[in-house]
Design a protein around this motif. Structure first.
Motif, short mmCIF file in Angstrom:
data_model
loop_
_atom_site.label_atom_id
_atom_site.label_comp_id
_atom_site.label_asym_id
_atom_site.label_seq_id
_atom_site.Cartn_x
_atom_site.Cartn_y
_atom_site.Cartn_z
N GLY A 235 17.05 11.99 0.13
CA GLY A 235 15.84 10.94 -0.14
C GLY A 235 15.16 10.80 1.15
N LEU A 236 15.48 10.77 2.40
CA LEU A 236 15.01 10.55 3.34
C LEU A 236 13.68 11.45 3.72
N ARG A 237 13.82 12.80 3.67
CA ARG A 237 12.88 13.70 3.66
C ARG A 237 11.61 13.23 2.54
N ILE A 238 12.20 12.92 1.48
CA ILE A 238 11.15 12.58 0.50
C ILE A 238 10.32 11.24 0.67
N ALA A 239 11.02 10.29 1.19
CA ALA A 239 10.37 8.95 1.75
C ALA A 239 9.43 9.14 2.81
N ARG A 240 9.91 10.25 3.84
CA ARG A 240 8.67 10.24 4.95
C ARG A 240 7.62 10.94 4.57
N ASP A 241 7.89 11.87 3.62
CA ASP A 241 6.68 12.69 3.09
C ASP A 241 5.83 11.85 2.25
N ALA A 242 6.51 10.83 1.33
CA ALA A 242 5.62 10.08 0.39
C ALA A 242 4.69 9.08 1.35
N LEU A 243 5.45 8.78 2.48
CA LEU A 243 4.68 7.82 3.19
C LEU A 243 3.61 8.15 3.76
N ALA A 244 3.83 9.41 4.33
CA ALA A 244 2.53 10.02 4.95
C ALA A 244 1.60 10.40 4.00
N THR B 275 0.84 -1.23 0.14
CA THR B 275 -0.06 -0.09 0.07
C THR B 275 0.72 1.15 0.07
N LEU B 276 1.77 1.39 1.06
CA LEU B 276 2.73 2.55 1.08
C LEU B 276 3.89 2.62 0.35
N ILE B 277 4.58 1.53 0.38
CA ILE B 277 5.99 1.58 -0.15
C ILE B 277 6.21 1.81 -1.73
N PRO B 278 5.23 1.19 -2.43
CA PRO B 278 5.17 1.46 -4.17
C PRO B 278 5.05 3.20 -4.10
N ARG B 279 4.13 3.89 -3.59
CA ARG B 279 4.11 5.15 -3.46
C ARG B 279 5.24 5.99 -3.14
N MET B 280 5.86 5.47 -2.13
CA MET B 280 7.26 6.11 -1.70
C MET B 280 8.15 5.96 -2.67
N LEU B 281 8.32 4.50 -3.18
CA LEU B 281 9.55 4.24 -4.43
C LEU B 281 9.33 5.26 -5.70
N ASP B 282 7.90 5.57 -6.12
CA ASP B 282 7.70 6.21 -6.99
C ASP B 282 8.32 7.79 -7.01
N ALA B 283 7.87 8.16 -5.42
CA ALA B 283 8.47 9.57 -5.39
C ALA B 283 9.65 9.67 -5.21
N LEU B 284 10.49 8.44 -4.63
CA LEU B 284 12.08 8.70 -4.81
C LEU B 284 12.56 8.58 -6.05
N ARG B 285 11.97 7.74 -6.94
CA ARG B 285 12.34 7.63 -8.37
C ARG B 285 12.57 8.99 -9.14
N ASP B 286 11.24 9.65 -8.95
CA ASP B 286 11.02 10.99 -9.76
C ASP B 286 11.88 11.97 -9.26
N ALA B 287 12.11 12.00 -7.95
CA ALA B 287 12.97 13.24 -7.23
C ALA B 287 14.51 12.72 -7.56
N LEU B 288 14.95 11.31 -7.30
CA LEU B 288 16.33 11.17 -7.07
C LEU B 288 16.67 10.03 -7.73
N PRO B 289 16.39 9.93 -9.16
CA PRO B 289 16.64 8.72 -10.09
C PRO B 289 17.84 7.84 -9.84
N ALA B 290 18.98 8.69 -9.50
CA ALA B 290 20.19 8.00 -9.24
C ALA B 290 20.49 7.10 -7.84
N LEU B 291 19.57 7.48 -6.74
CA LEU B 291 19.43 7.06 -5.70
C LEU B 291 19.14 5.43 -5.64
N ARG B 292 19.98 4.78 -4.97
CA ARG B 292 19.57 3.34 -4.80
C ARG B 292 18.90 3.19 -3.54
N VAL B 293 17.53 2.80 -3.39
CA VAL B 293 16.87 2.43 -2.32
C VAL B 293 16.74 1.02 -2.04
#
Length: 299
Positions: free
Chosen positions: A281-290, A107-125
């Protein structure tokens, strides 16, 4: 000029203070126990005081060891804060490691990964689904950068040193039975077969307490950490249980849900080391999960 203390020894002393045994430190760091012991002996020589003393078959920190370990934690936190600042200049330099709740995986993780991919495509999560007890401990120890956790009414989790908390939201908990079941309330379920999470988990402790408050000891015939398994057993009429809304939203099974007195809920929160807050990516991940949590349909 005094000889600088080796940073690896300080790290291992800090880990020993947290994990308790040389073997646990060795396993966490993928070292041999002899390597850990050698590094700690070297640190003792550099400090000039005994840092460890025998205790039964193991070791414990001396007063000097405790003092050095406490200051080592502060030094490691300062180093991590600097690494986070530098990593912001090269966000692909290190992975972002996340400990996720099982009920968030669909439910939540796919949305978070989408946000991280869009904002920081080079970041490995890297995401590992693990119980919150393990996720929080390893986040404090540095094994994860962000942990998702839960706490149930009357069963708050300890506040770990150096970790912050941000509330994601409140997840309602309901009694669940099979569609054809005649059980209409918790007190009617005293003769039913129950499915619960394993002993030692906050969810199990809370569920047992609810049954006892209703006047009976639950007949726990099934145990599973996977709440999808709970839902399938319940929907098939083999068990009853107490199920959070996030689990229902993540599964196709359709049990019959009954509101509990007082409308209890569990709190879902994220936690990270204060020193890690500037990791890319940490702030982006937390905001996307929320945001993902807020957008869930009501169950």
């Amino acid at each position: 000029m005094a000889t600088p203390w080796n940073s690896r020894g300080l790290l291992l002393l800090h880990e020993l203070r947290m994990r308790g045994t040389l073997s646990a430190v060795a396993a966490a760091r993928s070292y041999s126990a002899s390597t850990v012991s050698h590094q700690l002996q070297q640190l003792e020589r550099e400090v000039g005081l005994p840092l460890l003393e025998p205790e039964g078959r193991g070791l414990r920190l001396t007063a000097a060891g405790e003092a050095v370990a406490r200051h080592a934690a502060q030094l490691l936190a300062a180093e991590e804060a600097l690494r986070g600042e530098l990593a912001a200049l090269a966000p692909d330099a290190a992975p972002l490691r996340i400990a996720a709740l099982q009920t968030s995986a669909r439910t939540l993780i796919p949305r978070m990964l989408d946000a991280l991919r869009d904002a920081l495509p080079a970041l490995r999560v890297e995401v590992i689904v693990t119980p919150p007890e393990h996720g929080l401990f390893e986040t404090e120890a540095g094994g994860f950068d962000l942990a998702m956790a839960e706490q149930y009414p009357g069963h708050t989790r300890p506040h770990r040193a150096g970790l912050d908390r941000e509330l994601l939201g409140r997840d309602p908990i309901r009694f669940a039975a099979g569609p054809a079941s005649g059980i209409a309330s918790l007190s009617d379920a005293r003769e039913a077969a129950w499915v619960m999470e394993p002993e030692g988990t906050a969810a199990r402790a809370w569920a047992v307490q609810q049954c006892r408050a209703a006047g009976f000891e639950p007949d726990i015939r099934y145990e599973a950490t996977d709440l999808s398994a709970h839902l399938r057993l319940i929907a098939a009429g083999h068990a009853v249980g107490l199920i959070p809304g996030l689990a229902v939203a993540a599964d196709e099974a359709e049990p019959r849900l009954v509101d509990l007195p007082g409308s209890p809920h569990r709190e879902i929160f994220t936690s990270t080391r204060v020193s890690a807050q500037r990791l890319p990516g940490l702030r982006i991940a937390r905001d996307a999960l929320a945001e993902a949590f807020r957008s869930l349909p009501e169950t």
